[in-house]
Write a protein that holds these residues in place. Structure first.
Motif, PDB file in Angstrom:
ATOM      1  N   PRO A 156      49.197  34.865  27.073  1.00  0.00           N
ATOM      2  CA  PRO A 156      47.990  35.711  26.981  1.00  0.00           C
ATOM      3  C   PRO A 156      48.282  37.129  27.470  1.00  0.00           C
ATOM      4  CG  PRO A 156      47.514  33.621  28.063  1.00  0.00           C
ATOM      5  CD  PRO A 156      48.993  33.701  27.945  1.00  0.00           C
ATOM      6  N   ALA A 157      47.690  38.117  26.786  1.00  0.00           N
ATOM      7  CA  ALA A 157      47.845  39.505  27.225  1.00  0.00           C
ATOM      8  C   ALA A 157      47.149  39.688  28.564  1.00  0.00           C
ATOM      9  CB  ALA A 157      47.243  40.445  26.186  1.00  0.00           C
ATOM     10  N   PRO A 158      47.770  40.435  29.472  1.00  0.00           N
ATOM     11  CA  PRO A 158      47.130  40.645  30.780  1.00  0.00           C
ATOM     12  C   PRO A 158      45.844  41.441  30.647  1.00  0.00           C
ATOM     13  CG  PRO A 158      49.033  42.088  30.531  1.00  0.00           C
ATOM     14  CD  PRO A 158      49.052  41.143  29.359  1.00  0.00           C
ATOM     15  N   VAL A 159      44.879  41.106  31.459  1.00  0.00           N
ATOM     16  CA  VAL A 159      43.595  41.805  31.468  1.00  0.00           C
ATOM     17  C   VAL A 159      43.542  42.703  32.701  1.00  0.00           C
ATOM     18  CG1 VAL A 159      41.094  41.563  31.597  1.00  0.00           C
ATOM     19  CG2 VAL A 159      42.445  39.950  30.240  1.00  0.00           C
ATOM     20  N   VAL A 160      43.267  43.980  32.484  1.00  0.00           N
ATOM     21  CA  VAL A 160      43.151  44.946  33.573  1.00  0.00           C
ATOM     22  C   VAL A 160      41.691  45.038  33.981  1.00  0.00           C
ATOM     23  CG1 VAL A 160      43.473  47.346  34.276  1.00  0.00           C
ATOM     24  CG2 VAL A 160      45.150  46.251  32.774  1.00  0.00           C
ATOM     25  N   HIS A 161      41.399  44.747  35.246  1.00  0.00           N
ATOM     26  CA  HIS A 161      40.026  44.811  35.763  1.00  0.00           C
ATOM     27  C   HIS A 161      39.816  46.208  36.359  1.00  0.00           C
ATOM     28  CE1 HIS A 161      39.593  40.412  35.360  1.00  0.00           C
ATOM     29  NE2 HIS A 161      40.881  40.398  35.656  1.00  0.00           N
ATOM     30  N   ALA A 162      39.408  47.147  35.502  1.00  0.00           N
ATOM     31  CA  ALA A 162      39.305  48.535  35.932  1.00  0.00           C
ATOM     32  C   ALA A 162      38.065  48.804  36.769  1.00  0.00           C
ATOM     33  CB  ALA A 162      39.321  49.461  34.710  1.00  0.00           C
ATOM     34  N   LEU A 163      36.935  48.200  36.406  1.00  0.00           N
ATOM     35  CA  LEU A 163      35.678  48.387  37.139  1.00  0.00           C
ATOM     36  C   LEU A 163      35.031  47.031  37.364  1.00  0.00           C
ATOM     37  CD1 LEU A 163      34.133  51.414  35.170  1.00  0.00           C
ATOM     38  CD2 LEU A 163      35.364  51.507  37.347  1.00  0.00           C
ATOM     39  N   ASP A 164      34.473  46.841  38.553  1.00  0.00           N
ATOM     40  CA  ASP A 164      33.871  45.559  38.913  1.00  0.00           C
ATOM     41  C   ASP A 164      32.463  45.784  39.455  1.00  0.00           C
ATOM     42  OD1 ASP A 164      33.319  42.966  39.626  1.00  0.00           O
ATOM     43  OD2 ASP A 164      34.687  42.919  41.346  1.00  0.00           O
ATOM     44  N   ARG A 165      31.478  45.651  38.579  1.00  0.00           N
ATOM     45  CA  ARG A 165      30.050  45.742  38.953  1.00  0.00           C
ATOM     46  C   ARG A 165      29.738  47.001  39.762  1.00  0.00           C
ATOM     47  NH1 ARG A 165      29.851  39.829  41.422  1.00  0.00           N
ATOM     48  NH2 ARG A 165      31.932  40.573  41.987  1.00  0.00           N
ATOM     49  N   VAL A 166      30.044  48.131  39.180  1.00  0.00           N
ATOM     50  CA  VAL A 166      29.846  49.419  39.842  1.00  0.00           C
ATOM     51  C   VAL A 166      28.464  49.956  39.522  1.00  0.00           C
ATOM     52  CG1 VAL A 166      30.609  51.827  39.957  1.00  0.00           C
ATOM     53  CG2 VAL A 166      32.298  49.972  39.832  1.00  0.00           C
ATOM     54  N   SER A 167      27.746  50.372  40.558  1.00  0.00           N
ATOM     55  CA  SER A 167      26.448  51.028  40.387  1.00  0.00           C
ATOM     56  C   SER A 167      26.498  52.391  41.065  1.00  0.00           C
ATOM     57  CB  SER A 167      25.318  50.188  40.987  1.00  0.00           C
ATOM     58  OG  SER A 167      25.161  48.957  40.290  1.00  0.00           O
ATOM     59  N   LEU A 168      26.011  53.411  40.356  1.00  0.00           N
ATOM     60  CA  LEU A 168      26.039  54.776  40.897  1.00  0.00           C
ATOM     61  C   LEU A 168      24.946  55.595  40.230  1.00  0.00           C
ATOM     62  CD1 LEU A 168      27.560  56.874  42.699  1.00  0.00           C
ATOM     63  CD2 LEU A 168      28.876  57.461  40.637  1.00  0.00           C
ATOM     64  N   LYS A 169      24.159  56.300  41.060  1.00  0.00           N
ATOM     65  CA  LYS A 169      23.136  57.209  40.552  1.00  0.00           C
ATOM     66  C   LYS A 169      23.560  58.654  40.798  1.00  0.00           C
ATOM     67  CE  LYS A 169      18.992  54.341  41.323  1.00  0.00           C
ATOM     68  NZ  LYS A 169      17.672  54.307  41.998  1.00  0.00           N
ATOM     69  N   VAL A 170      23.233  59.521  39.836  1.00  0.00           N
ATOM     70  CA  VAL A 170      23.421  60.962  40.016  1.00  0.00           C
ATOM     71  C   VAL A 170      22.088  61.622  39.690  1.00  0.00           C
ATOM     72  CG1 VAL A 170      24.758  63.002  39.415  1.00  0.00           C
ATOM     73  CG2 VAL A 170      25.827  60.737  39.281  1.00  0.00           C
ATOM     74  N   ARG A 171      21.516  62.326  40.661  1.00  0.00           N
ATOM     75  CA  ARG A 171      20.203  62.932  40.489  1.00  0.00           C
ATOM     76  C   ARG A 171      20.311  64.338  39.894  1.00  0.00           C
ATOM     77  NH1 ARG A 171      19.564  59.941  45.612  1.00  0.00           N
ATOM     78  NH2 ARG A 171      20.555  61.663  46.701  1.00  0.00           N
ATOM     79  N   GLN A 172      19.218  64.804  39.320  1.00  0.00           N
ATOM     80  CA  GLN A 172      19.175  66.119  38.690  1.00  0.00           C
ATOM     81  C   GLN A 172      19.599  67.213  39.668  1.00  0.00           C
ATOM     82  OE1 GLN A 172      18.165  67.148  35.427  1.00  0.00           O
ATOM     83  NE2 GLN A 172      18.939  69.111  36.153  1.00  0.00           N
ATOM     84  N   GLY A 173      20.537  68.068  39.257  1.00  0.00           N
ATOM     85  CA  GLY A 173      20.983  69.190  40.069  1.00  0.00           C
ATOM     86  C   GLY A 173      21.991  68.844  41.134  1.00  0.00           C
ATOM     87  N   GLU A 174      22.408  67.587  41.219  1.00  0.00           N
ATOM     88  CA  GLU A 174      23.284  67.117  42.277  1.00  0.00           C
ATOM     89  C   GLU A 174      24.750  67.197  41.853  1.00  0.00           C
ATOM     90  OE1 GLU A 174      22.963  63.304  45.283  1.00  0.00           O
ATOM     91  OE2 GLU A 174      22.810  62.919  43.140  1.00  0.00           O
TER      92      GLU A 174
END
Length: 360
Positions: free
Chosen positions: A64-82
């Motif tokens: 089987p081809a290896p699977v790269v786990h680049a992101l794991d359940r990432v949550s991020l907010k960016v507010r207006q003007g920030e």
């Protein structure tokens, strides 16, 4: 003019704290609505086997081809003007998250929301408008520009395609080149005829020409000399004020992030382990990984903090550690860290950290 907090932190490469930073930090903390948000985003890389590959796997003729786990359940907010700084070691998933948020690659799981609505659920006209409103500026300015096109054509191409400029668009192109400090008399030259700093200004002008609201800056000053970095960073902050822009600023350089960001998110091996206003995270880092990163910044401080630098190599995202991803390198690791993923909890107003030490 520098704030007291900036004075405590000391100087970095001669870049003064931009005046716009002074009055925004409290305002950003009071806002709650996100301009753009990643919700439980997971991203894996690994080609899906075709019929021939599946047959070979069944017969034991291939692995089987290896699977790269680049992101794991990432949550991020960016507010207006920030300006949110996204920091971590090379290979931790920063650029992947930036590309997912910018819509360049889709998430394997989870979703990206624009002004509260899932991007993939927007009607086609609104999705196109959102795609234009979100632009990305890459690390390598030469690789991001078409070497066969003049600067003028590079900047004019997207606005003309999307109907933002019509007919003779010299004035339109000149407006954005002037905005980024580029000499418009050289707009008929090709990218190879310019320095790295000039090419990055062209990249920024090209992004601005479609009138975005949100920019993902992926290591956008990393390839530049220190003096040019200072100019481009201050350009970003000036543009933020002029155009009311919002940034996700991806970098491995905490010194740069400290001077441009309102809030900082620390990423380790595909997870965000700490998130806080910039002054809070530099004065009171909570997560052992954040403390290790800060220990590597040369500085003279009033407080005589001493953190242990991070030890060992970043584990492979093909086979990330169980539990807390940082536990093989953490000086405070417990048995619990090896089996249980720590939840990100609020330890102070606007300051979140994912570490079992906060529960003990």
């Amino acid at each position: 003019m520098r704030s007291d907090a900036a004075s405590d932190r000391g100087e970095w490469t001669g870049i003064p704290l931009h005046p716009s930073r002074a009055g925004r930090s409290v305002l950003m903390q009071l806002q709650t609505d996100a301009l753009i948000e990643a919700r439980d985003v997971t991203r894996r890389f690994g080609s899906k086997p075709d019929l021939a590959a599946k047959l070979a796997l069944r017969l034991g003729l291939a692995k089987p081809a290896p699977v790269v786990h680049a992101l794991d359940r990432v949550s991020l907010k960016v507010r207006q003007g920030e300006v949110v700084g996204l920091v971590g070691e090379s290979g931790c998933g920063k650029s992947t998250l930036g590309r997912v948020i910018a819509g360049i690659i889709p998430p394997s799981e989870g979703e990206v929301r624009w002004r509260g609505a899932p991007m993939n659920a927007l009607p086609v006209p609104e999705r196109k408008a959102a795609d234009l409103a979100i632009q990305m500026i890459f690390q390598n300015p030469m690789a991001a520009l078409n070497p066969r096109m003049t600067v003028e054509k590079i900047v004019a191409e997207a606005p003309r395609t999307h109907g933002l400029s019509k007919g003779e668009n010299d004035a339109y192109v000149d407006r954005y080149l002037t905005m980024v400090g580029f000499d418009t008399t050289m707009k008929r030259r090709y990218p190879h005829q310019f320095s790295g700093g000039q090419r990055q200004r062209v990249n920024i002008a090209r992004a601005l020409a479609v009138q975005p609201r949100f920019l993902v800056c992926d290591e956008s000053v990393a390839a530049l000399d220190v003096s040019i970095q200072a100019q481009v960073i201050n350009l970003f902050m000036d543009l933020r004020e002029q155009l009311d822009l919002t940034y996700l600023f991806v970098s491995h350089d905490l010194g740069v992030v400290e001077h441009i960001s309102d809030r900082v998110a620390i990423m380790y091996l595909g997870r965000i382990v700490e998130e806080a206003p910039v002054d809070e995270i530099f004065r009171r880092p909570n997560h052992p990984y954040t403390q290790a990163l800060l220990s590597e910044i040369p500085r003279i401080e009033r407080s005589k903090r001493r953190f242990k630098p991070v030890q060992g190599e970043l584990p492979s995202p093909i086979d990330p550690p169980k539990g807390c991803h940082f536990h093989p390198r953490c000086p405070f690791a417990m048995d619990r860290c090896r089996i249980e993923v720590p939840k990100k909890i609020e330890i102070a107003r606007g300051h979140q950290s994912a570490c079992h030490l906060n529960d003990s």
